[in-house]
Design a protein around this motif. Structure first.
Motif, PDB file in Angstrom:
ATOM      1  N   LYS A 136       0.809  -1.225   0.000  1.00  0.00           N
ATOM      2  CA  LYS A 136       0.000   0.000   0.000  1.00  0.00           C
ATOM      3  C   LYS A 136       0.841   1.273   0.000  1.00  0.00           C
ATOM      4  O   LYS A 136       0.329   2.349  -0.279  1.00  0.00           O
ATOM      5  CB  LYS A 136      -0.939   0.014   1.202  1.00  0.00           C
ATOM      6  CG  LYS A 136      -0.254   0.186   2.551  1.00  0.00           C
ATOM      7  CD  LYS A 136      -1.297   0.234   3.665  1.00  0.00           C
ATOM      8  CE  LYS A 136      -0.657   0.439   5.030  1.00  0.00           C
ATOM      9  NZ  LYS A 136      -1.678   0.521   6.105  1.00  0.00           N
ATOM     10  N   TYR A 137       2.134   1.145   0.287  1.00  0.00           N
ATOM     11  CA  TYR A 137       3.003   2.311   0.284  1.00  0.00           C
ATOM     12  C   TYR A 137       3.672   2.543  -1.068  1.00  0.00           C
ATOM     13  O   TYR A 137       4.455   3.470  -1.227  1.00  0.00           O
ATOM     14  CB  TYR A 137       4.077   2.181   1.371  1.00  0.00           C
ATOM     15  CG  TYR A 137       3.492   2.209   2.771  1.00  0.00           C
ATOM     16  CD1 TYR A 137       3.046   3.397   3.330  1.00  0.00           C
ATOM     17  CD2 TYR A 137       3.345   1.030   3.499  1.00  0.00           C
ATOM     18  CE1 TYR A 137       2.487   3.428   4.594  1.00  0.00           C
ATOM     19  CE2 TYR A 137       2.790   1.046   4.771  1.00  0.00           C
ATOM     20  CZ  TYR A 137       2.361   2.248   5.313  1.00  0.00           C
ATOM     21  OH  TYR A 137       1.797   2.270   6.559  1.00  0.00           O
ATOM     22  N   GLU A 140       0.768   5.159  -6.342  1.00  0.00           N
ATOM     23  CA  GLU A 140      -0.283   4.747  -7.255  1.00  0.00           C
ATOM     24  C   GLU A 140      -0.105   5.414  -8.615  1.00  0.00           C
ATOM     25  O   GLU A 140       0.302   6.562  -8.708  1.00  0.00           O
ATOM     26  CB  GLU A 140      -1.651   5.153  -6.696  1.00  0.00           C
ATOM     27  CG  GLU A 140      -1.966   4.555  -5.341  1.00  0.00           C
ATOM     28  CD  GLU A 140      -3.255   5.118  -4.763  1.00  0.00           C
ATOM     29  OE1 GLU A 140      -3.882   5.953  -5.443  1.00  0.00           O
ATOM     30  OE2 GLU A 140      -3.619   4.720  -3.649  1.00  0.00           O
TER      31      GLU A 140
END
Length: 300
Positions: A136-137, A140
C-alpha cells in the motif's frame, strides 16, 4: 526552541535556494515522477501532513527525487516490519501543539492559566528510502478522468458561496465588495492553471473581516508579500487536496524578489505563512462542508 529556530532558518534557506534556481517547491511536489499521485505528503497512517511540514517534505522530495508521498519515522517503519536503508539521510519536520501552564499575571498578581506553544523536531524518511514496506506504500499510477475531476473542482468552488465574476484580463480579490474577479476560463492555458488561480484568490478571500480577518488596513510592501505567499501556499495545499496539479500564477514572477527578501530577512515568515495558509484551507473546507450539507443530516 533553539533547534526549532535553526530548522526555520534551514527551511527558509532551502526555499530561497530553490527560488533562485527558478523552482517554487509548492508548485512541483509531483513533477519528480509523472506516475506519482498529486497529494500532500502523507504520514505512515495516510493522514496528510499540514502547514510548514508540507513545504519541508515537498522540498525534500524535489531535492532527492522521491516519488512516494509517504513519510515516517525510523520506529514507525520498524513497527510495520520495514527497515530504513543504511546510509539514508532523514528529513526533519516540526511537531506543534499547545500546552497549558499556570503562571502569575504581572498586572493582577493572580495565578492564571496560559496556553503556550510546544514545538519539537522529528526525523522522518520517505518510503523510497525504506525496504520491506507493504504494497500500500507503493505510489499509485493515477487513473483520472480530467472532465470528472474538473467538474468536481468547480462544484467544490461553487459551494463556497464566495462571489466570482468573470471578464477582463486580471485575476484578483476585491475586499471591499468581497468579490473575486477572474478572466474567462477559455483564456487559461489549462484547467489546472484556472483552478490554481481561483483557489489563490479564494485564499485571499479568507482574510476578509467576516472570515479570518487577516486583511486589516492598507498593506505595505512587506505585508503584501506575506499575503501573496499565504495565498500561493493556500492554493497549492488546496490543489493537492482536490487532486489537481498546482500551477503558478502568470504574475508570480513579480513577487519572487519580495519573497526572497522576506525569507532572507525573516526566516520564520515561511512558518507563519504556512500556518495562515493552513488556517485558510481549513476554513474553506469547513465552508464547503457546511454549504454542501447545510442541514448536517447523515446520508442513509
Amino acid at each position: 526552541m533553539a533547534r526549532t529556530n535553526e530548522l526555520y532558518e534551514k527551511i527558509a534557506a532551502g526555499i530561497v535556494a530553490q527560488m533562485e534556481d527558478g523552482v517554487l517547491p509548492w508548485h512541483r511536489p509531483w513533477a519528480v515522477n509523472p506516475n506519482a499521485r498529486v497529494s500532500k505528503p502523507l504520514r505512515q497512517n495516510a493522514v496528510p501532513y499540514q502547514g510548514i511540514n508540507v513545504l519541508i517534505l515537498w522540498g525534500a522530495a524535489i531535492d532527492a527525487g522521491h516519488a512516494s508521498p509517504f513519510w515516517m519515522t525510523y520506529r514507525q517503519a520498524q513497527s510495520i516490519g520495514a527497515q530504513v536503508r543504511r546510509g539514508e539521510r532523514a528529513t526533519h519536520i516540526v511537531f506543534a501543539k499547545t500546552a497549558k501552564k499556570r503562571e502569575r499575571d504581572e498586572t493582577s498578581g493572580e495565578e492564571v492559566e496560559a496556553v503556550i506553544p510546544v514545538r519539537r523536531v522529528y526525523a522522518v524518511f520517505n518510503a523510497d528510502q525504506i525496504d520491506g514496506l507493504p504494497e500500500k506504500y507503493v505510489p499509485e499510477v493515477p487513473d483520472v478522468n480530467p472532465d470528472e475531476r474538473d467538474a468536481a473542482c468547480q462544484a467544490w468552488i461553487d459551494s463556497l458561496g464566495i462571489e466570482i465574476r468573470y471578464g477582463g484580463e486580471r485575476a484578483y480579490y476585491a475586499p471591499g465588495p468581497d468579490r473575486i474577479q477572474m478572466p474567462p476560463f477559455e483564456t487559461f492555458e489549462s484547467s489546472q492553471t484556472f483552478f490554481s488561480t481561483v483557489l489563490h484568490e479564494a485564499t485571499h478571500a479568507t482574510g476578509h473581516r467576516n472570515r479570518l480577518d487577516r486583511l486589516r488596513g492598507r498593506l505595505d510592501e512587506k505585508a503584501r508579500a506575506r499575503e501573496e505567499l499565504v495565498a500561493e501556499l493556500g492554493s497549492a495545499f488546496l490543489c493537492a487536496d482536490l487532486r489537481i496539479a498546482s500551477s503558478p500564477r502568470a504574475d508570480h514572477a513579480s513577487y519572487i524578489a519580495s519573497w526572497l527578501e522576506l525569507l532572507t530577512d525573516e526566516p520564520r515568515a515561511v512558518f507563519d505563512a504556512a500556518t495562515q495558509a493552513q488556517q485558510a484551507v481549513e476554513f474553506l473546507h469547513a465552508l464547503h462542508d457546511a454549504n454542501a450539507n447545510p442541514s448536517g443530516a447523515q446520508a442513509a
